[in-house]
Design a protein around this motif. Structure first.
Motif, PDB file in Angstrom:
ATOM      1  N   SER A   1      -0.041   0.656  -0.501  1.00 24.37           N
ATOM      2  CA  SER A   1      -1.454   0.668  -0.091  1.00 24.37           C
ATOM      3  C   SER A   1      -2.338   0.288  -1.269  1.00 24.37           C
ATOM      4  O   SER A   1      -3.303  -0.491  -1.136  1.00 24.37           O
ATOM      5  CB  SER A   1      -1.860   2.046   0.415  1.00 24.37           C
ATOM      6  OG  SER A   1      -1.168   2.352   1.583  1.00 24.37           O
ATOM      7  N   LYS A   2      -2.059   0.812  -2.420  1.00 23.58           N
ATOM      8  CA  LYS A   2      -2.832   0.515  -3.621  1.00 23.58           C
ATOM      9  C   LYS A   2      -2.731  -0.979  -3.934  1.00 23.58           C
ATOM     10  O   LYS A   2      -3.736  -1.650  -4.212  1.00 23.58           O
ATOM     11  CB  LYS A   2      -2.319   1.364  -4.783  1.00 23.58           C
ATOM     12  CG  LYS A   2      -3.031   1.126  -6.098  1.00 23.58           C
ATOM     13  CD  LYS A   2      -2.420   1.993  -7.189  1.00 23.58           C
ATOM     14  CE  LYS A   2      -1.755   1.062  -8.184  1.00 23.58           C
ATOM     15  NZ  LYS A   2      -1.141   1.633  -9.289  1.00 23.58           N
ATOM     16  N   ASN A   3      -1.504  -1.482  -3.878  1.00 24.22           N
ATOM     17  CA  ASN A   3      -1.300  -2.900  -4.162  1.00 24.22           C
ATOM     18  C   ASN A   3      -2.021  -3.777  -3.134  1.00 24.22           C
ATOM     19  O   ASN A   3      -2.591  -4.841  -3.479  1.00 24.22           O
ATOM     20  CB  ASN A   3       0.187  -3.246  -4.225  1.00 24.22           C
ATOM     21  CG  ASN A   3       0.834  -2.717  -5.479  1.00 24.22           C
ATOM     22  OD1 ASN A   3       0.157  -2.490  -6.478  1.00 24.22           O
ATOM     23  ND2 ASN A   3       2.151  -2.542  -5.449  1.00 24.22           N
ATOM     24  N   GLU A   4      -1.991  -3.377  -1.901  1.00 27.86           N
ATOM     25  CA  GLU A   4      -2.701  -4.136  -0.860  1.00 27.86           C
ATOM     26  C   GLU A   4      -4.201  -4.143  -1.123  1.00 27.86           C
ATOM     27  O   GLU A   4      -4.872  -5.176  -0.982  1.00 27.86           O
ATOM     28  CB  GLU A   4      -2.417  -3.541   0.520  1.00 27.86           C
ATOM     29  CG  GLU A   4      -1.073  -3.900   1.057  1.00 27.86           C
ATOM     30  CD  GLU A   4      -0.801  -3.237   2.421  1.00 27.86           C
ATOM     31  OE1 GLU A   4      -1.749  -2.724   3.074  1.00 27.86           O
ATOM     32  OE2 GLU A   4       0.382  -3.216   2.822  1.00 27.86           O
ATOM     33  N   ILE A   5      -4.698  -2.970  -1.514  1.00 29.75           N
ATOM     34  CA  ILE A   5      -6.143  -2.870  -1.797  1.00 29.75           C
ATOM     35  C   ILE A   5      -6.480  -3.756  -3.003  1.00 29.75           C
ATOM     36  O   ILE A   5      -7.481  -4.480  -3.007  1.00 29.75           O
ATOM     37  CB  ILE A   5      -6.560  -1.412  -2.034  1.00 29.75           C
ATOM     38  CG1 ILE A   5      -6.464  -0.653  -0.734  1.00 29.75           C
ATOM     39  CG2 ILE A   5      -7.960  -1.312  -2.605  1.00 29.75           C
ATOM     40  CD1 ILE A   5      -6.714   0.817  -0.836  1.00 29.75           C
ATOM     41  N   ILE A   6      -5.636  -3.699  -4.011  1.00 30.99           N
ATOM     42  CA  ILE A   6      -5.880  -4.518  -5.206  1.00 30.99           C
ATOM     43  C   ILE A   6      -5.797  -5.994  -4.823  1.00 30.99           C
ATOM     44  O   ILE A   6      -6.652  -6.792  -5.222  1.00 30.99           O
ATOM     45  CB  ILE A   6      -4.880  -4.163  -6.327  1.00 30.99           C
ATOM     46  CG1 ILE A   6      -5.176  -2.791  -6.878  1.00 30.99           C
ATOM     47  CG2 ILE A   6      -4.909  -5.202  -7.441  1.00 30.99           C
ATOM     48  CD1 ILE A   6      -4.177  -2.277  -7.894  1.00 30.99           C
ATOM     49  N   ASP A   7      -4.783  -6.335  -4.072  1.00 35.02           N
ATOM     50  CA  ASP A   7      -4.628  -7.728  -3.651  1.00 35.02           C
ATOM     51  C   ASP A   7      -5.845  -8.177  -2.831  1.00 35.02           C
ATOM     52  O   ASP A   7      -6.372  -9.280  -3.022  1.00 35.02           O
ATOM     53  CB  ASP A   7      -3.363  -7.921  -2.821  1.00 35.02           C
ATOM     54  CG  ASP A   7      -2.102  -7.944  -3.660  1.00 35.02           C
ATOM     55  OD1 ASP A   7      -2.217  -8.093  -4.891  1.00 35.02           O
ATOM     56  OD2 ASP A   7      -0.998  -7.794  -3.078  1.00 35.02           O
ATOM     57  N   GLU A   8      -6.272  -7.346  -1.950  1.00 38.45           N
ATOM     58  CA  GLU A   8      -7.399  -7.685  -1.103  1.00 38.45           C
ATOM     59  C   GLU A   8      -8.682  -7.795  -1.933  1.00 38.45           C
ATOM     60  O   GLU A   8      -9.497  -8.695  -1.734  1.00 38.45           O
ATOM     61  CB  GLU A   8      -7.558  -6.613  -0.015  1.00 38.45           C
ATOM     62  CG  GLU A   8      -8.446  -7.050   1.087  1.00 38.45           C
ATOM     63  CD  GLU A   8      -8.486  -6.012   2.176  1.00 38.45           C
ATOM     64  OE1 GLU A   8      -9.595  -5.635   2.547  1.00 38.45           O
ATOM     65  OE2 GLU A   8      -7.404  -5.553   2.624  1.00 38.45           O
ATOM     66  N   PHE A   9      -8.815  -6.887  -2.849  1.00 36.78           N
ATOM     67  CA  PHE A   9      -9.996  -6.906  -3.709  1.00 36.78           C
ATOM     68  C   PHE A   9     -10.003  -8.175  -4.562  1.00 36.78           C
ATOM     69  O   PHE A   9     -11.038  -8.826  -4.730  1.00 36.78           O
ATOM     70  CB  PHE A   9     -10.020  -5.641  -4.565  1.00 36.78           C
ATOM     71  CG  PHE A   9     -11.192  -5.551  -5.451  1.00 36.78           C
ATOM     72  CD1 PHE A   9     -12.474  -5.293  -4.956  1.00 36.78           C
ATOM     73  CD2 PHE A   9     -11.069  -5.771  -6.828  1.00 36.78           C
ATOM     74  CE1 PHE A   9     -13.560  -5.232  -5.796  1.00 36.78           C
ATOM     75  CE2 PHE A   9     -12.140  -5.703  -7.653  1.00 36.78           C
ATOM     76  CZ  PHE A   9     -13.391  -5.429  -7.151  1.00 36.78           C
ATOM     77  N   GLN A  10      -8.851  -8.497  -5.114  1.00 33.35           N
ATOM     78  CA  GLN A  10      -8.762  -9.682  -5.947  1.00 33.35           C
ATOM     79  C   GLN A  10      -8.978 -10.941  -5.105  1.00 33.35           C
ATOM     80  O   GLN A  10      -9.595 -11.909  -5.569  1.00 33.35           O
ATOM     81  CB  GLN A  10      -7.404  -9.739  -6.669  1.00 33.35           C
ATOM     82  CG  GLN A  10      -7.317  -8.769  -7.790  1.00 33.35           C
ATOM     83  CD  GLN A  10      -5.939  -8.763  -8.428  1.00 33.35           C
ATOM     84  OE1 GLN A  10      -4.974  -9.291  -7.899  1.00 33.35           O
ATOM     85  NE2 GLN A  10      -5.869  -8.136  -9.584  1.00 33.35           N
TER      86      GLN A  10
ATOM     87  N   ASN B   1     -10.799 -11.208  -2.486  1.00 35.75           N
ATOM     88  CA  ASN B   1     -12.214 -11.240  -2.117  1.00 35.75           C
ATOM     89  C   ASN B   1     -13.054 -11.643  -3.341  1.00 35.75           C
ATOM     90  O   ASN B   1     -14.068 -12.347  -3.185  1.00 35.75           O
ATOM     91  CB  ASN B   1     -12.688  -9.889  -1.625  1.00 35.75           C
ATOM     92  CG  ASN B   1     -12.330  -9.677  -0.178  1.00 35.75           C
ATOM     93  OD1 ASN B   1     -12.066 -10.633   0.527  1.00 35.75           O
ATOM     94  ND2 ASN B   1     -12.330  -8.432   0.233  1.00 35.75           N
TER      95      ASN B   1
END
Length: 156
Positions: free
Chosen positions: A141-150, A152
């Motif tokens: 989940s953290k990696n997904e959030i980071i990936d999504e944030f990056q 965006n």
């Protein structure tokens, strides 16, 4: 004493002078006369002899009673000894059974400790695996959030 010896001699003469039987050599004596001699002899016995006979009879009674009492004591002692032996056998049996129960209880306690340890180890392994799954899930989940944030932030 003289009368006593005279009567003994008369009794002896009565027996010796009696007629012999043709068969077997037995003598025919006058039983009545002989009994009179014997009774007279008994009456002439000194008082000390009569008392001695009474004492001897009493002695025999006392010995007999003492033997009976001794036999009673021996039998009573044997009975008590057997009872003690029986009780000690019961005690030995109870001690043996108590040892067996204690041994069985110790074996059961050891088995329960082993089973409990295995159960705790299984629970800890399961908990560890679940925690690893949760940590992996959190990482994803953290990696997904980071990936999504990056993603965006690069799009802007």
């Amino acid at each position: 004493m003289h009368d006593f010896l005279k009567i003994l001699n008369d009794l002896e003469s009565e027996i010796k002078d009696s007629r012999r039987s043709m068969l077997g050599g037995n003598r025919y004596i006058d039983e009545g006369k002989c009994m009179d001699y014997i009774l007279t002899l008994k009456s002439l016995l000194p008082q000390d002899i009569k008392e001695a006979q009474i004492i001897l009879a009493e002695k025999e009674n006392i010995i007999s009673e003492a033997e009976d009492y001794a036999n009673h004591l021996v039998n009573d002692a044997k009975s008590k000894a057997n009872k003690i032996l029986d009780e000690s056998e019961l005690i030995r049996q109870a001690e043996y059974e108590a040892d067996q129960i204690l041994k069985s209880a110790n074996e059961e306690a050891e088995r329960l400790r082993y089973e409990t340890m295995n159960s705790v180890m299984d629970l800890l392994k399961n908990s560890e695996n679940k925690m690893i799954d949760i940590i992996n899930c959190v990482r994803e989940s953290k990696n997904e959030i980071i990936d999504e944030f990056q993603n965006n932030n690069y799009k802007k």
